[in-house]
Scaffold this motif. Structure first.
Motif, PDB file in Angstrom:
ATOM      1  N   ASN A  40      23.326  66.839  10.568  1.00  0.00           N
ATOM      2  CA  ASN A  40      22.533  68.063  10.419  1.00  0.00           C
ATOM      3  C   ASN A  40      21.531  67.987   9.277  1.00  0.00           C
ATOM      4  O   ASN A  40      20.967  68.995   8.872  1.00  0.00           O
ATOM      5  CB  ASN A  40      23.465  69.265  10.224  1.00  0.00           C
ATOM      6  N   SER A  64      37.268  65.001  19.922  1.00  0.00           N
ATOM      7  CA  SER A  64      36.688  66.298  19.592  1.00  0.00           C
ATOM      8  C   SER A  64      37.366  67.381  20.424  1.00  0.00           C
ATOM      9  O   SER A  64      37.701  67.160  21.588  1.00  0.00           O
ATOM     10  CB  SER A  64      35.183  66.306  19.881  1.00  0.00           C
ATOM     11  N   GLN A  66      35.753  70.334  20.661  1.00  0.00           N
ATOM     12  CA  GLN A  66      34.647  71.286  20.749  1.00  0.00           C
ATOM     13  C   GLN A  66      34.622  72.061  22.057  1.00  0.00           C
ATOM     14  O   GLN A  66      34.314  73.255  22.085  1.00  0.00           O
ATOM     15  CB  GLN A  66      33.303  70.560  20.560  1.00  0.00           C
ATOM     16  N   ALA A  84      28.273  69.492  23.694  1.00  0.00           N
ATOM     17  CA  ALA A  84      28.675  68.445  22.755  1.00  0.00           C
ATOM     18  C   ALA A  84      27.666  67.314  22.860  1.00  0.00           C
ATOM     19  O   ALA A  84      27.549  66.654  23.895  1.00  0.00           O
ATOM     20  CB  ALA A  84      30.079  67.938  23.080  1.00  0.00           C
ATOM     21  N   THR A  87      24.690  65.431  17.704  1.00  0.00           N
ATOM     22  CA  THR A  87      24.614  66.225  16.478  1.00  0.00           C
ATOM     23  C   THR A  87      25.890  67.009  16.214  1.00  0.00           C
ATOM     24  O   THR A  87      26.145  67.417  15.086  1.00  0.00           O
ATOM     25  CB  THR A  87      23.424  67.199  16.514  1.00  0.00           C
ATOM     26  N   THR A  88      26.704  67.259  17.246  1.00  0.00           N
ATOM     27  CA  THR A  88      27.951  68.010  17.062  1.00  0.00           C
ATOM     28  C   THR A  88      29.186  67.137  17.249  1.00  0.00           C
ATOM     29  O   THR A  88      30.288  67.521  16.837  1.00  0.00           O
ATOM     30  CB  THR A  88      28.031  69.188  18.046  1.00  0.00           C
TER      31      THR A  88
END
Length: 228
Positions: A40, A64, A66, A84, A87-88
């Protein structure tokens, strides 16, 4: 003999061009993995993300949770997208892949939009969806189908497409894979009526064949949708 020479030249040309035609949206990775570092950081301007030193990469970097929960629902569209991407989920960096969870409440809509850098394949895990995209050849042809749990549907790269849950009482859940770590997304209505700075009103009025009052109504309507 001339015919054989021409055939050989064509074969060589096809052999050279074939890898280019089959290339994925993102470049192939040059190493096993490149877990994103400082994903980020707004000062990073390279075409991709910096990698963690390999010695610092942990098992947990490749997992993850997410997509275990929906994204934020739009009050007007009653749908939610949870993407997803590199960047995440740093392990996706350089892998040419993103994956999204899309939740639809009854009558929920993922409105017409495009992914400029990715083809999308959608798997419907639950419920019913009306899906479709508009092609350039044949020009402006709508390809649309009602799909059910267990079905797949492909949205070709860069073409406007949508997903809609027609059921008035049951939700739907879809999982989409996109062949880019940064597929990008542009909603058509937002691009036209809520750009920053705004498109010239004369351009929109001539394009849509509407007057000032109707254009103002459309702009306000779109801005209300994206603000909720």
């Amino acid at each position: 003999m001339a015919t054989v020479s021409v055939a050989l030249l064509l074969l060589v040309a096809l052999t050279i061009s074939y890898p280019l035609a089959c290339r994925a949206a993102d470049e192939d990775p040059l190493q096993d993995f490149c877990v994103a570092l400082n994903a980020n950081d707004p000062q990073i301007t390279i075409n991709g993300l910096l990698c963690k030193p390999a010695a610092e990469v942990q098992d947990a970097d490749f997992a993850s949770q997410q997509l275990g929960n929906p994204g934020n629902f739009s009050a007007k569209l009653v749908s939610a997208v949870n993407l997803a991407s590199a960047t995440t989920f740093g392990a996706l960096n350089t892998q040419g892949l993103s994956i999204a969870r899309i939740d639809f409440r009854p009558r929920g809509l993922n409105p017409p939009h495009v992914h400029p850098r990715a083809t999308e394949v959608l798997f419907l895990a639950q419920g019913t969806l009306v899906v479709g995209f508009v092609s350039t050849a044949p020009q402006n042809r709508l390809f649309s189908k009602t799909i059910y749990a267990g079905d797949l549907f492909v949205f070709p790269r860069g073409l406007p497409h949508f997903q809609f849950n027609p059921d008035k009482s049951k939700p739907a859940l879809a999982i989409s894979a996109l062949n880019s770590q940064n597929p990008g997304v542009s909603q058509l209505a937002v691009a036209l009526f809520a750009s920053n700075p705004p498109l010239p009103e004369e351009v929109l009025e001539i394009t849509l064949g509407v007057g000032d009052e109707e254009l103002d109504r459309l702009i306000k309507s779109v801005q209300e949708v994206i603000s909720m």
